[in-house]
Design a protein around this motif. Structure first.
Motif, PDB file in Angstrom:
ATOM      1  N   VAL A   1     -29.495  -4.361 -26.149  1.00  0.00           N
ATOM      2  CA  VAL A   1     -29.439  -2.907 -26.254  1.00  0.00           C
ATOM      3  C   VAL A   1     -30.068  -2.558 -27.591  1.00  0.00           C
ATOM      4  O   VAL A   1     -29.978  -3.326 -28.551  1.00  0.00           O
ATOM      5  CB  VAL A   1     -27.994  -2.381 -26.173  1.00  0.00           C
ATOM      6  N   GLY A   2     -30.732  -1.422 -27.661  1.00  0.00           N
ATOM      7  CA  GLY A   2     -31.407  -1.114 -28.907  1.00  0.00           C
ATOM      8  C   GLY A   2     -31.668   0.357 -29.107  1.00  0.00           C
ATOM      9  O   GLY A   2     -31.698   1.138 -28.152  1.00  0.00           O
ATOM     10  N   GLN A   3     -31.858   0.703 -30.363  1.00  0.00           N
ATOM     11  CA  GLN A   3     -32.223   2.063 -30.734  1.00  0.00           C
ATOM     12  C   GLN A   3     -32.412   2.097 -32.248  1.00  0.00           C
ATOM     13  O   GLN A   3     -31.928   1.219 -32.966  1.00  0.00           O
ATOM     14  CB  GLN A   3     -31.129   3.060 -30.343  1.00  0.00           C
ATOM     15  N   PRO A   4     -33.096   3.118 -32.751  1.00  0.00           N
ATOM     16  CA  PRO A   4     -33.002   3.431 -34.166  1.00  0.00           C
ATOM     17  C   PRO A   4     -31.733   4.258 -34.378  1.00  0.00           C
ATOM     18  O   PRO A   4     -31.011   4.545 -33.411  1.00  0.00           O
ATOM     19  CB  PRO A   4     -34.262   4.261 -34.417  1.00  0.00           C
ATOM     20  N   MET A   5     -31.450   4.630 -35.604  1.00  0.00           N
ATOM     21  CA  MET A   5     -30.342   5.554 -35.831  1.00  0.00           C
ATOM     22  C   MET A   5     -30.642   6.864 -35.109  1.00  0.00           C
ATOM     23  O   MET A   5     -31.757   7.371 -35.160  1.00  0.00           O
ATOM     24  CB  MET A   5     -30.166   5.821 -37.328  1.00  0.00           C
ATOM     25  N   VAL A   6     -29.641   7.415 -34.406  1.00  0.00           N
ATOM     26  CA  VAL A   6     -29.802   8.718 -33.753  1.00  0.00           C
ATOM     27  C   VAL A   6     -28.619   9.604 -34.128  1.00  0.00           C
ATOM     28  O   VAL A   6     -27.538   9.113 -34.477  1.00  0.00           O
ATOM     29  CB  VAL A   6     -29.898   8.596 -32.214  1.00  0.00           C
ATOM     30  N   ARG A   7     -28.853  10.902 -34.061  1.00  0.00           N
ATOM     31  CA  ARG A   7     -27.751  11.838 -34.237  1.00  0.00           C
ATOM     32  C   ARG A   7     -27.606  12.682 -32.987  1.00  0.00           C
ATOM     33  O   ARG A   7     -28.595  13.202 -32.455  1.00  0.00           O
ATOM     34  CB  ARG A   7     -27.969  12.761 -35.441  1.00  0.00           C
TER      35      ARG A   7
END
Length: 463
Positions: free
Chosen positions: A446-452
């Protein structure tokens, strides 16, 4: 792994009652599991599992049988068992296309096969991780280190002439730290993994991973209870992506879409997420934990853009559900082993990086929750409603990370949550995990950059 002529016989027998497609999946798997606990080796298991799965289609009807009897008689018996369950045409049968071997490029360079490394070499790395955790702080009272590696050899053939083989090698080390002040107890976890051999374990940055595991446990031991209410929530990179894997990724698998059991069914071309969101499943990333050269129907792995700038572009599709949907396979069919019929599943699924820095995202948040590490949770794939624990969290006030909080739970709806993403960072990272579904438990990233997310309901202590 099996004689081509024998496989052709099995495929033909499987069609003798009128099926229109047959498939053989052969698996030969070697696994090693080691567990270090209380500073000593508590488990040291190695094993081999061999078996064959046989699947038959007639239109949208599918029957699956498996056996670990690889004799000609055993395989033909399993093929006839599957064939008898198919209600096919009575006036003749499908003739298979002669098998033609396909060569698929190996995307993943393996330097040291798992069984080439001595147990003592593996134990040495585990002991180093154990010592780093135990020496981190007096409040760390326990360390548990698990090392798992495997070599899986597969052969896939079908009545359409496909004949392809693959070798898959994976290694993972999970580090669990337990902190206690004599009254309370908290845990920290880090579990890096890769599509690599022992070289991955040998080169792990233990000073980072083991210390991070211990730091999480100690930090949460002294954290305040989390507030409850609706807040902006910043979700950090890497394993933070688990919330979207569960709440959105499963809803983009054809197994759910083909049955109209997904909130994303029949929405290709529609806006389903924030313009900042591009969501991708890519099984071709070199040496990543969830990667594959071919899927478990023998299709080449590929990069599938599922959502692009908020617009739904497509789904993850296997052969059977592709028939139901009138769409081609996307190389997304996976299974735990020969004991499971395959279906559409994720590989490395992630939100693509945006343009904001983590500092900008945090600095632009007046008040909210910073979820540094996500934990486990549950989701209803039909509705996308989710409930996730946060393993490490902090309050954010006036653009700064404040005191740690514990017991935070994120409650919401996946489809609504991805519409409410208002910042996407530039620090894409992946986290290794195992995903369980109808075709078994599989290694996925699972992956992502920081998100808001502009607003999520946070369960915690009542204000």
């Amino acid at each position: 792994m099996l004689n081509k002529a024998l496989i052709e016989d099995v495929l033909q027998v499987a069609l003798e009652t009128g099926g229109d497609f047959s498939e053989v999946f052969v698996e030969d798997r070697y696994t090693n599991t080691m567990v270090l606990q209380n500073s000593r080796l508590e488990k040291n298991l190695s094993g081999r599992d061999f078996g064959v799965g046989i699947r038959v289609f007639n239109g949208l009807q599918s029957v699956y049988a498996y056996t670990n009897d690889s004799s000609k008689e055993g395989l033909l018996r399993a093929a006839r068992t599957a064939s008898k369950a198919i209600q096919g045409a009575k006036n003749g049968k499908t003739t298979i296309i002669p098998l033609m071997k396909e060569t698929v490029p190996n995307l993943h360079h393996i330097k040291i096969m798992p069984n080439e490394a001595r147990k003592s070499q593996k134990l040495s790395v585990m002991q180093k991780a154990n010592d780093i955790i135990r020496n981190y702080d007096p409040e760390i009272v326990q360390a548990i280190i698990r090392l798992i590696d495997e070599e899986q050899n597969v052969l896939i053939a079908n009545s359409e002439g496909k004949f392809v083989e693959d070798q898959r090698v994976r290694s993972r080390m999970a580090m669990v730290s337990i902190a206690s002040d004599g009254i309370d107890m908290q845990t920290g976890f880090y579990g890096p993994g890769a599509y690599q051999g022992f070289e991955f374990i040998e080169n792990l940055n233990l000073d980072h991973y083991a210390k991070e595991s211990a730091r999480i446990a100690k930090t949460m031991l002294h954290a305040d209870p989390a507030p409850s209410g609706k807040f902006p929530v910043i979700i950090d990179n890497e394993f933070g992506g688990v919330i979207f894997h569960e709440a959105c990724g499963h809803g983009l698998e054809a197994e759910a879409v083909a049955k109209n059991a997904s909130v994303f069914a029949n929405k290709v071309g529609e806006k389903v997420a924030s313009d900042l969101v591009t969501y991708i499943d890519d099984g071709t990333i070199e040496n990543e934990w969830g990667s594959i050269n071919i899927d478990d129907e023998g299709e080449k792995s590929r990069k599938n853009v599922l959502i692009e700038n908020g617009i739904l572009k497509g789904y993850m599709i296997d052969k059977l559900n592709g028939r139901r949907m009138g769409m081609d396979s996307t190389g997304s069919s996976r299974r735990e082993s020969y004991r499971f019929a395959p279906t559409s599943r994720m590989t490395n699924t992630y939100i693509a990086p945006g343009k904001s820095t983590p500092e900008e995202i945090i600095g632009d948040t007046e008040y909210g929750i910073y979820a540094k590490y996500m934990g486990g949770g549950s989701v209803n794939p039909g509705t996308g409603d989710f409930n996730f624990a946060v393993d490490e969290a902090y309050l954010v006030k006036n653009g700064k990370i404040e005191k740690p909080i514990r017991g935070a739970t994120l409650i919401g709806n996946g489809a609504k949550t991805i519409l409410n993403i208002d910042r996407v960072g530039n620090n894409l990272g992946y986290g290794a995990g195992m995903c369980g579904a109808s075709s078994g438990s599989l290694p996925v990233n699972v992956g992502q950059p920081m998100v808001r997310v502009s607003e999520i309901t946070v369960g915690g202590k009542e204000a």
